[in-house]
Write an enzyme that holds these catalytic residues in place. Structure first.
Site, mmCIF file in Angstrom:
data_model
loop_
_atom_site.group_PDB
_atom_site.id
_atom_site.type_symbol
_atom_site.label_atom_id
_atom_site.label_comp_id
_atom_site.label_asym_id
_atom_site.label_seq_id
_atom_site.Cartn_x
_atom_site.Cartn_y
_atom_site.Cartn_z
ATOM 1 N N GLU A 1 0.848 -1.197 0.000
ATOM 2 C CA GLU A 1 0.000 0.000 0.000
ATOM 3 C C GLU A 1 0.878 1.239 0.000
ATOM 4 O OE1 GLU A 1 -2.798 0.443 3.168
ATOM 5 O OE2 GLU A 1 -3.723 -1.525 2.861
ATOM 6 N N GLU B 1 -13.699 5.213 -0.527
ATOM 7 C CA GLU B 1 -14.506 4.275 0.269
ATOM 8 C C GLU B 1 -15.211 5.039 1.387
ATOM 9 O OE1 GLU B 1 -12.315 0.347 0.909
ATOM 10 O OE2 GLU B 1 -10.710 1.655 0.167
ATOM 11 N N LYS C 1 -15.182 4.129 5.502
ATOM 12 C CA LYS C 1 -13.973 4.057 6.313
ATOM 13 C C LYS C 1 -14.046 5.091 7.426
ATOM 14 C CE LYS C 1 -10.095 2.771 4.845
ATOM 15 N NZ LYS C 1 -8.742 2.710 4.266
ATOM 16 N N GLU D 1 -9.364 9.617 5.080
ATOM 17 C CA GLU D 1 -9.495 8.161 5.057
ATOM 18 C C GLU D 1 -10.473 7.685 3.987
ATOM 19 O OE1 GLU D 1 -7.776 5.768 6.779
ATOM 20 O OE2 GLU D 1 -6.530 7.511 7.261
#
Length: 503
Positions: A263, A317, A320, A326
């Protein structure tokens, strides 16, 4: 020596040589912690459209595995922390999981890695002791199925696994994790699996902006940070973080274990205090990262070393938790439009002030490749006229671009419309390798192909365009790395000729 043995020996050696010349890979993390994402099938179409060949998912969801079948995309799948206990307790649990969740879909779905646990040192519940037993049971299950050499087993870690990371040569693992780290590293070394690490220069800058410059975090620094112990020069935070892990491994005498970045990335939006979380910075970081990786630049401690990297993340997303950033690491919005343009080939140019990919259309068009398969063209055409937001009314029956009524002609019109509407950049004519740029106007009769002047697409890629006549390429060319690749190919060719003589 028998001819059959010679042939086997030569083939094995050639495959090894081709592996050496393969080069570093750039993949994307496909997280699904959201309630507004497209179906797995549509996500895979988007991945194919952008010619992404390597994807990481965080579980073994059956619908996702099915969606990747027969795509050729290499898939890294995960066993979540919540599932470590049953995998660590009984071999039969790992055997059953492999039988039910993996074997029915392999090898149509090209699974190449299994990650057992994720950043366990950061987990609120202490599951670190379960990681190695679970990894061993998964490996044993793979060995029973004869897949232990085709599917590698490892576990991902945050940089929090280190107690020291600066200067890089002082990199050291946190001694409180030694009880599970040493057996984990022994497992990786024995089975030739990589150490998987998640590295985020964004956090280093956000949490210590007085000590880390933004340019240094974005691969844009013109100055160098010197490691006083080694004299090595660092021009970016990413290399410094990777080398800290290398030195930590070497300090424990694990010199053969390779590193893979599972990541890394940069958020495009953040809370009011997260001023560096912008589309410009996200695009700059990821563009420079891709160039850095695919040129096999390596790091100061490991120059020319291959380093596979997965960019986080495919989509924003919305479920999250935490700060606004985030939920905004995605390369794409859930509606499949780009958060910002990103060239996965590493060949695009980036404006140093806006961070945007820019290209002068200047009389260039994008058309369908005559070598593309019908299925690939149809998929790309469907995407362009759907999620790509192209007006495809001109290629409908009785409309000016319907004739000739064939797939190449219709796809060419749609490809060009998308290309012109999205900055006439290299990536906007990719379509998974099915689009090609041309300086010959493909317009005919009453069918007029769109052409644009010099412009770039605003980073949100939603149609808000900003004029620009700049075309500035950032980052030095990697002549030496290119030369290394050419040399590698020449060596392979020469050895192949030698092998033919040997036979």
């Amino acid at each position: 020596m028998g001819r059959g043995f010679k042939l086997i020996f030569a083939s094995s050696l050639l495959l090894m040589l081709l592996g050496i010349c393969q080069g570093s890979k750039v993949g994307v993390c496909y997280g699904r912690n959201a309630d507004d994402l497209p179906t797995a099938d549509k996500a895979v179409q988007l991945i194919q459209l952008h010619n992404i060949k390597y994807v990481r998912i965080y579980d073994s969801n059956i619908q996702v595995l099915k969606a990747f079948a027969n795509t050729g995309i290499e898939l890294m799948i995960g066993i979540p922390n919540a599932d470590l206990l049953p995998f660590a307790q009984f071999q039969s649990n790992a055997d059953t999981w492999l039988k039910n969740n993996i074997l029915p879909y392999y090898p149509a779905t090209k699974i190449t890695y299994i990650t057992v646990g994720a950043e366990v040192t950061e987990a609120p519940n202490n599951v670190s002791a379960l990681v190695v037993p679970a990894m061993q049971n998964v490996f044993t299950a793979l060995r029973k199925a004869g897949l232990q050499r085709k599917i590698k087993v490892s576990s991902t870690h945050s940089l929090g696994v280190l107690s020291r990371s600066f200067p890089p040569s002082a990199g050291a693992f946190n001694s409180s994790f030694a009880f599970f780290l040493r057996p984990l590293l022994e497992f990786l070394a024995e089975n030739q699996s990589p150490f998987l690490v998640n590295t985020y220069p964004y956090y280093a800058y956000r949490d210590s902006s007085t000590n880390v410059s933004l340019d240094y975090a974005l691969f844009e620094s013109s100055s160098e940070v010197i490691d006083p112990n080694t004299g090595l020069l660092y021009t970016n935070m990413f290399d410094a973080q990777i080398d800290a892990v290398y030195f930590a491994l070497m300090a424990l005498n694990f010199r053969t274990i390779k590193i893979m970045v599972t990541e890394t990335g940069w958020p495009s939006k953040g809370s009011p205090k997260e001023t560096a979380a912008t589309p410009d910075n996200a695009q700059t970081y990821n563009t420079n990262l891709i160039r850095h990786v695919i040129n096999d630049t390596g790091t100061p401690a490991k120059p020319g070393e291959e380093l596979d990297v997965y960019i986080f993340s495919l989509f924003n997303e919305n479920r999250k938790p935490g700060l606004e950033s985030e939920r905004n690491w995605g390369l794409f919005f859930p509606d499949q439009t780009s958060v910002y343009n990103l060239d996965f080939t590493g060949k695009g140019t980036v404006d140093v002030t806006t961070g945007a990919n820019i290209t002068s259309s200047n009389g260039t068009w994008c058309v369908a490749s005559s070598n593309a398969s019908e299925s690939d063209l149809q998929s790309a055409l469907n995407w362009a006229c759907g999620p790509g937001n192209v007006d495809c009314s001109a290629i409908q029956p009785s409309q000016p671009c319907f004739e000739p009524d064939n797939l190449v002609s219709h796809a060419s019109y749609a490809f060009n419309s998308y290309y012109q509407q999205n900055g006439a950049s290299d990536v906007a004519c990719s379509f998974g390798g099915n689009g090609i740029r041309t300086d010959k106007n493909p317009s005919y009769d009453n069918c007029i192909y769109m052409v644009a002047g010099v412009f770039l697409v605003n980073n949100d890629c939603r149609g808000n365009k900003t004029g620009s006549s700049s075309n500035v390429t950032t980052g030095a060319s990697k002549t030496a790395s290119a030369g290394n690749k050419v040399s590698c190919v020449r060596i392979c060719v020469c050895l192949l000729l030698a092998l033919l003589t040997f036979l």
